[in-house]
Design a protein around this motif. Structure first.
Motif, short mmCIF file in Angstrom:
data_model
loop_
_atom_site.label_atom_id
_atom_site.label_comp_id
_atom_site.label_asym_id
_atom_site.label_seq_id
_atom_site.Cartn_x
_atom_site.Cartn_y
_atom_site.Cartn_z
N VAL A 121 1.28 -0.91 0.41
CA VAL A 121 0.28 0.70 -0.29
C VAL A 121 0.48 0.97 0.06
CG1 VAL A 121 -1.66 1.34 1.81
CG2 VAL A 121 -1.61 -1.11 0.91
N ASP A 122 0.27 2.12 -0.82
CA ASP A 122 1.50 3.48 -0.86
C ASP A 122 0.91 4.81 0.35
OD1 ASP A 122 2.21 6.15 -0.75
OD2 ASP A 122 1.50 6.08 -2.81
N PRO A 123 1.36 4.42 1.41
CA PRO A 123 1.02 5.64 2.62
C PRO A 123 0.18 6.65 2.26
CG PRO A 123 3.08 5.46 2.78
CD PRO A 123 3.32 4.49 1.27
N HIS A 124 1.00 7.26 0.79
CA HIS A 124 0.81 8.89 0.86
C HIS A 124 -0.75 8.71 -0.17
CE1 HIS A 124 4.67 9.92 1.92
NE2 HIS A 124 4.83 9.01 1.26
N ARG A 125 -1.58 7.62 -0.42
CA ARG A 125 -2.93 7.83 -1.00
C ARG A 125 -3.69 6.35 -0.66
NH1 ARG A 125 -2.02 6.55 -7.59
NH2 ARG A 125 -3.64 8.11 -7.45
N VAL A 126 -3.27 7.07 0.94
CA VAL A 126 -5.42 6.03 1.53
C VAL A 126 -5.86 7.37 1.17
CG1 VAL A 126 -5.46 5.20 3.81
CG2 VAL A 126 -3.66 4.85 2.65
N TYR A 127 -7.83 7.02 1.43
CA TYR A 127 -8.56 7.60 0.83
C TYR A 127 -9.87 6.71 2.05
CZ TYR A 127 -5.73 8.66 -3.12
OH TYR A 127 -4.66 9.09 -3.21
N VAL A 128 -10.68 7.81 1.46
CA VAL A 128 -12.21 7.25 3.06
C VAL A 128 -13.42 7.62 2.39
CG1 VAL A 128 -12.08 8.62 4.46
CG2 VAL A 128 -13.66 6.22 4.82
N THR A 129 -14.76 6.69 2.00
CA THR A 129 -15.91 7.21 2.31
C THR A 129 -16.77 6.34 2.37
OG1 THR A 129 -16.87 7.65 0.16
CG2 THR A 129 -15.45 5.35 -0.10
N GLY A 130 -18.01 7.05 2.22
CA GLY A 130 -19.31 6.01 2.76
C GLY A 130 -20.59 6.62 2.84
N ILE A 131 -21.88 5.46 3.07
CA ILE A 131 -22.56 6.19 2.79
C ILE A 131 -23.58 6.39 3.82
CG2 ILE A 131 -23.68 3.73 1.20
CD1 ILE A 131 -25.41 6.16 -0.15
N SER A 132 -24.87 7.46 3.37
CA SER A 132 -25.64 7.61 5.30
C SER A 132 -24.39 7.08 6.63
CB SER A 132 -26.15 6.36 4.69
OG SER A 132 -27.90 6.04 5.78
N ALA A 133 -24.72 6.21 7.57
CA ALA A 133 -24.18 5.84 8.16
C ALA A 133 -22.79 6.70 8.50
CB ALA A 133 -24.57 4.69 9.90
N GLY A 134 -22.18 4.94 7.04
CA GLY A 134 -20.27 5.51 6.53
C GLY A 134 -20.52 6.36 6.11
N GLY A 135 -21.09 7.38 5.72
CA GLY A 135 -20.81 8.87 5.61
C GLY A 135 -20.60 9.74 6.71
#
Length: 314
Positions: A121-135
């Protein structure tokens, strides 16, 4: 043999893992993309499902795995326990889950670290997304782990600490948070230890006809993260990042829904982008899966999300 050179390397596949700490344990599923090579560090995307669903359905509804196979990134889907929430919602409204190294955020951050250790994993390119409660939980992860995530995307969710009780969360879903996005923007900045400078690029996606999570929650998330970014650029609340779009775009899906995109840029880079899809309810926009809480007539939120996130490095 026209197709012989197309699929170099292994096909994409699921791996299953478990992470636990003092606050409990959570299962997670990792989509390892087609052609994965452990000598080539890849970006990582943490995807947080909504209520009454899980990793497999979230993967199918969003289609992130297909994009990952094409673009080359690892996707991680944690699973909420039915024992922690009977509807499998992330408990974003509880104070224990609104702090760094505490509750569910500590478990989600631990999953990310475990996957980073197990895969390339490239530690400089870690992202997060989610919907509803996950958002809503995405807002927490961005605020409290701004040293981990380079950018994030909130779909049909809400701002950081939009509610701090069960009853307050019901009100926020119905009518928006009672809290000030500016005040909560400061709280989000402080959650990671008030780092400076550390911008937090955020994409916000919401349907204008969302009866489950009032669209005002999307507006509040935009304003909250603009305030967080205002503090992040120089440590001062001086309106250097303004709550005024630098551009507005009106789009139309052929045969589908109209949408508007407000872009908030600072220093030549997009910090916040706000998509409002006209007439769409509580749904993942553009999904062709036919699953509940998806809308095939909206713009392709999955591709839009990835193209937004991939530009940023921590």
């Amino acid at each position: 043999m026209a197709g012989s050179a197309v699929a170099a390397g292994p096909a994409g596949h699921w791996d299953i893992g478990l992470y636990g700490n003092l606050f409990g344990a959570r299962e997670y599923q990792v989509w390892v993309p087609a052609g994965y090579d452990d000598t080539q560090p890849l970006p990582l995307l943490l995807v947080l499902h909504g209520c009454v669903t899980g990793p497999n359905l979230m993967g199918e509804a969003s289609g992130f795995n297909d994009v990952a196979d094409t673009e080359g990134f690892i996707v991680v889907y944690p699973r909420q326990n039915v024992t922690s929430n009977p509807a499998r919602c992330w408990n974003w409204q509880l104070p224990i889950n609104q702090a760094r190294d505490s509750g569910e955020p500590s478990l989600l951050a631990g999953i990310v670290e475990k996957v980073k250790a197990a895969y390339s994993v490239d530690p400089h390119r870690v992202y997060v997304t989610g919907i509803s409660a996950g958002g809503a939980m995405t807002s927490i992860m961005l605020g409290c782990y701004s040293d981990v995530f380079a950018a994030g995307a909130i779909h049909s969710g809400g701002m950081f600490k939009g509610a701090t009780t069960i009853s307050g969360s019901a009100y926020a879903l119905l009518a928006g948070s009672i809290y000030s996005p500016d005040s909560n923007g400061r709280l989000a900045w402080q959650c990671s230890g008030s780092p400076s400078p550390r911008p937090l690029p955020v994409l916000v996606f919401h349907g204008s006809a969302d009866l489950t999570v009032n669209p005002v929650n999307g507006q509040q998330a935009v304003r909250q993260f603009l305030q967080t970014n205002d503090l992040a650029d120089d440590g001062m609340d001086n309106d250097s990042v303004k709550y005024v779009p630098t551009s507005t775009y009106h789009g139309q899906v052929p045969g589908g829904r109209a949408y508007t995109v407000d872009t908030y840029a600072y220093g030549g880079r997009t910090l916040v982008q706000h998509y409002v899809v006209q007439g769409m309810g509580h749904a993942w926009s553009g999904s062709q899966s036919g699953l509940p809480f998806t809308d095939p007539k909206g713009p392709d939120a999955t591709l839009i999300t990835w193209l937004f996130l991939k530009d940023y490095q921590r």
